[in-house]
Design an enzyme around this catalytic site. Structure first.
Site, PDB file in Angstrom:
ATOM      1  N   LYS A 288      78.223   4.140  11.247  1.00  0.00           N
ATOM      2  CA  LYS A 288      77.827   2.743  11.353  1.00  0.00           C
ATOM      3  C   LYS A 288      76.445   2.535  10.728  1.00  0.00           C
ATOM      4  O   LYS A 288      75.664   3.484  10.611  1.00  0.00           O
ATOM      5  CB  LYS A 288      77.755   2.330  12.827  1.00  0.00           C
ATOM      6  CG  LYS A 288      79.080   2.306  13.556  1.00  0.00           C
ATOM      7  CD  LYS A 288      78.872   1.928  15.006  1.00  0.00           C
ATOM      8  CE  LYS A 288      80.199   1.880  15.759  1.00  0.00           C
ATOM      9  NZ  LYS A 288      81.061   0.778  15.322  1.00  0.00           N
ATOM     10  N   ASP A 299      80.021   1.051  24.311  1.00  0.00           N
ATOM     11  CA  ASP A 299      81.385   1.109  23.789  1.00  0.00           C
ATOM     12  C   ASP A 299      82.358   1.703  24.809  1.00  0.00           C
ATOM     13  O   ASP A 299      83.487   2.025  24.466  1.00  0.00           O
ATOM     14  CB  ASP A 299      81.421   1.921  22.486  1.00  0.00           C
ATOM     15  CG  ASP A 299      82.575   1.515  21.579  1.00  0.00           C
ATOM     16  OD1 ASP A 299      83.116   0.406  21.765  1.00  0.00           O
ATOM     17  OD2 ASP A 299      82.940   2.300  20.695  1.00  0.00           O
ATOM     18  N   ASP A 358      85.580   5.442  12.403  1.00  0.00           N
ATOM     19  CA  ASP A 358      84.987   4.419  13.252  1.00  0.00           C
ATOM     20  C   ASP A 358      86.049   3.543  13.912  1.00  0.00           C
ATOM     21  O   ASP A 358      85.731   2.682  14.718  1.00  0.00           O
ATOM     22  CB  ASP A 358      84.013   3.556  12.450  1.00  0.00           C
ATOM     23  CG  ASP A 358      83.133   2.691  13.333  1.00  0.00           C
ATOM     24  OD1 ASP A 358      82.913   3.071  14.503  1.00  0.00           O
ATOM     25  OD2 ASP A 358      82.665   1.633  12.867  1.00  0.00           O
ATOM     26  N   ARG A 362      91.111   3.200  19.395  1.00  0.00           N
ATOM     27  CA  ARG A 362      92.584   3.176  19.460  1.00  0.00           C
ATOM     28  C   ARG A 362      93.158   4.588  19.525  1.00  0.00           C
ATOM     29  O   ARG A 362      94.221   4.791  20.098  1.00  0.00           O
ATOM     30  CB  ARG A 362      93.125   2.393  18.261  1.00  0.00           C
ATOM     31  CG  ARG A 362      92.849   3.012  16.909  1.00  0.00           C
ATOM     32  CD  ARG A 362      92.920   1.999  15.770  1.00  0.00           C
ATOM     33  NE  ARG A 362      91.802   1.069  15.809  1.00  0.00           N
ATOM     34  CZ  ARG A 362      91.614   0.093  14.922  1.00  0.00           C
ATOM     35  NH1 ARG A 362      92.483  -0.073  13.931  1.00  0.00           N
ATOM     36  NH2 ARG A 362      90.580  -0.719  15.027  1.00  0.00           N
TER      37      ARG A 362
END
Length: 510
Positions: A288, A299, A358, A362
């Site tokens: 990032k 997160d 990144d 999922r």
């Protein structure tokens, strides 16, 4: 942290006692003005004179403050606008409580006169007002060691250690103190779950990694929650290559916490909640930008919400069987970190080409969802995740994205969101989006192009739920850094705890 306000409930006092009270008193003024119980604290009719000067009409959350009001022993008398009585729903009472908390200042002895002209707030209203005080009163300041600048000592060298503050004692005077106390016992359990979720999100990543987070989940055993912690060795044996691939760049390892609250009938299938717990996300090799990366300590907002929910359900002894599962990893960069182009095998046996490291949340949820479904066969699964920036582009910061394969579940979640004002907006799923994650080299890839990023992430997750009713809540814009309001002044909001508690309460308790 600031000491938590002490809440008590009592009957209205006699007018002569009211005039002799000390400390701070809050009264409510609706469109119809002050009630007789409120006027007893203002024998000098100071508020009647102050209202027109302040152009105070009783508008919701407006305030008028009188210092050392005439003909009383009070330090302060504060009127709070309640607006239209017909508009005082559950969330309005929470906000009124938050408005009171914002006006406490340095008071240590506070009375709230819960009475309105033309209306009689009940015990549940009093409990919600008290809950709003606790929610607004929360602050995450455990790492601040020096006094504030405005205390006359300064905050630089020589500022010294902060003096411990006395908790404010708040007594809410109501027509039904017994009913209020009973309702508050239930409400406080949920608020404690929200505050736990806020604490977890606010903690820095050097303090709260996967192992430490798992230990916090384990603490729920004192409430009667059964908690199992799966280590990397156990997850590897189960074939969780998708989740473990995210964790392989960090020396801190990975954990999965499996929490069970068995408050329902023994043979009833559970309902299940699954949370993304990336305790820090550098983006991995798809790193990032440096600007704003510090926010990636949050997160794990989905895992925080699930943990807070399990606390709430257990503390209020919910009559339901509930499973909470959180996948805990740190997405770090080093020589062992996952590379773009790697192919991993998930617990389901499906293979995933990792084109962007990144897009890691999922990958964590894929194995957590499959494990949950395979082991517990729940009535439904709801997963929560700070998953995509795309959902913030679509919805901003006031709604979370809702994706679901089941209309009834989606409708119930939406209704719960309206009741709690943790609002959801349903987003589409479809075969056209699903084909975007087909891969030439594996069963699927973890990204699908520039457009519709939040939808593509949801399509990815749907491949790991079979036919079980399922919903995915993308809470990227609401769990951290969301707009401040009357009941939350914290960076970590605890979003999802009240919402999902309401879902269980309204539909799934025996």
């Amino acid at each position: 942290m600031n000491p938590r306000p002490s809440i008590a409930f009592a009957k209205f006092v006699a007018p002569q006692s009211a005039a002799n009270r000390k400390g701070t008193v809050f009264v409510l003024s609706a469109d119809d003005g002050l009630s007789d119980a409120a006027r007893a604290y203002d024998p000098g009719k100071t508020l009647d004179r102050a209202f027109p000067v302040a152009e105070f009409t009783g508008k919701f959350a407006g305030t008028v403050e009188i210092l050392a009001p005439e003909a009383t022993s009070l330090d302060r008398l504060v009127a709070i606008g309640a607006g239209r009585v017909s508009g005082l729903d559950e969330y309005a009472w929470l906000k009124l409580g938050g408005t009171i908390a914002a006006s406490l200042r340095k008071a240590t002895d506070v009375a709230v006169v819960l009475d309105l002209a033309g209306a009689s707030p009940d015990g549940k209203d009093a409990a919600n007002l008290a809950a709003g005080i606790l929610l607004r009163g929360y602050s995450f300041d455990k790492y601040k060691t020096r006094k504030d600048k405005d205390d006359g000592q300064g905050s630089g060298q020589g500022g010294g250690k902060a003096d411990p503050k006395k908790p404010v004692k708040v007594t809410i005077h109501t027509a039904d103190p017994a009913g209020a106390k009973k309702a508050f016992t239930d409400a406080e359990a949920v608020i404690d779950g929200v505050l736990l979720a806020r604490d977890l999100v606010n903690e820095p990543a050097n303090v709260l990694g996967p192992v430490e987070f798992a230990a916090r989940a384990k603490d729920l055993e004192v409430l009667g929650v059964k908690v199992e912690i799966l280590t990397e060795k156990e997850m590897k044996k189960l074939g969780m290559g998708s989740l473990l691939g995210v964790a392989q760049g960090s020396p801190r390892g990975a954990r999965m916490a499996v929490m069970q609250w068995n408050g329902g009938k023994p043979k009833d299938s559970p309902v299940a909640f699954v949370g993304k717990g990336v305790t820090f996300d550098t983006g991995g090799n798809s790193i990032k930008p440096a600007s704003g990366m510090e926010d990636m300590k949050g997160d794990m907002g989905g895992a925080a919400a699930v943990t807070g929910l399990m606390h709430a359900l257990a503390a209020r002894k919910a009559k339901a069987n509930v499973v909470g599962i959180i996948g805990l990893v740190e997405n770090a960069v080093d020589g062992h970190a996952q590379r773009p182009g790697d192919i991993v095998t998930s617990m389901s046996g499906q293979t995933i080409e990792v084109l962007n490291t990144d897009a890691e949340g999922r990958l964590v949820l894929a194995d957590a969802l499959w494990y949950c479904n395979d082991r517990f066969q729940p009535k439904f699964m709801v997963n929560l995740a700070t998953l995509t920036g795309a959902i913030m582009v679509a919805l901003g910061l006031h709604y979370a994205g809702l994706f679901s394969n089941n209309d009834e579940l989606a409708q119930r979640l939406t209704a719960a969101g309206q009741s709690t004002q943790e609002r959801l907006w349903r987003m589409p799923l479809g075969a056209e989006y699903d084909k975007l994650i087909d891969s030439k080299n594996a069963d699927m890839k973890n990204i699908g192009g520039r457009y519709g990023g939040a939808i593509i992430a949801a399509q990815f997750l749907q491949r790991f739920v079979k036919d079980t009713p399922w919903a995915h809540l993308d809470i990227a814009g609401t769990a951290m850094g969301s707009p401040l309001n009357e009941i939350n002044q914290s960076w970590g909001s605890g979003f999802g705890v009240r919402l999902l508690d309401r879902l269980v309460r309204d539909h799934y308790e025996s």
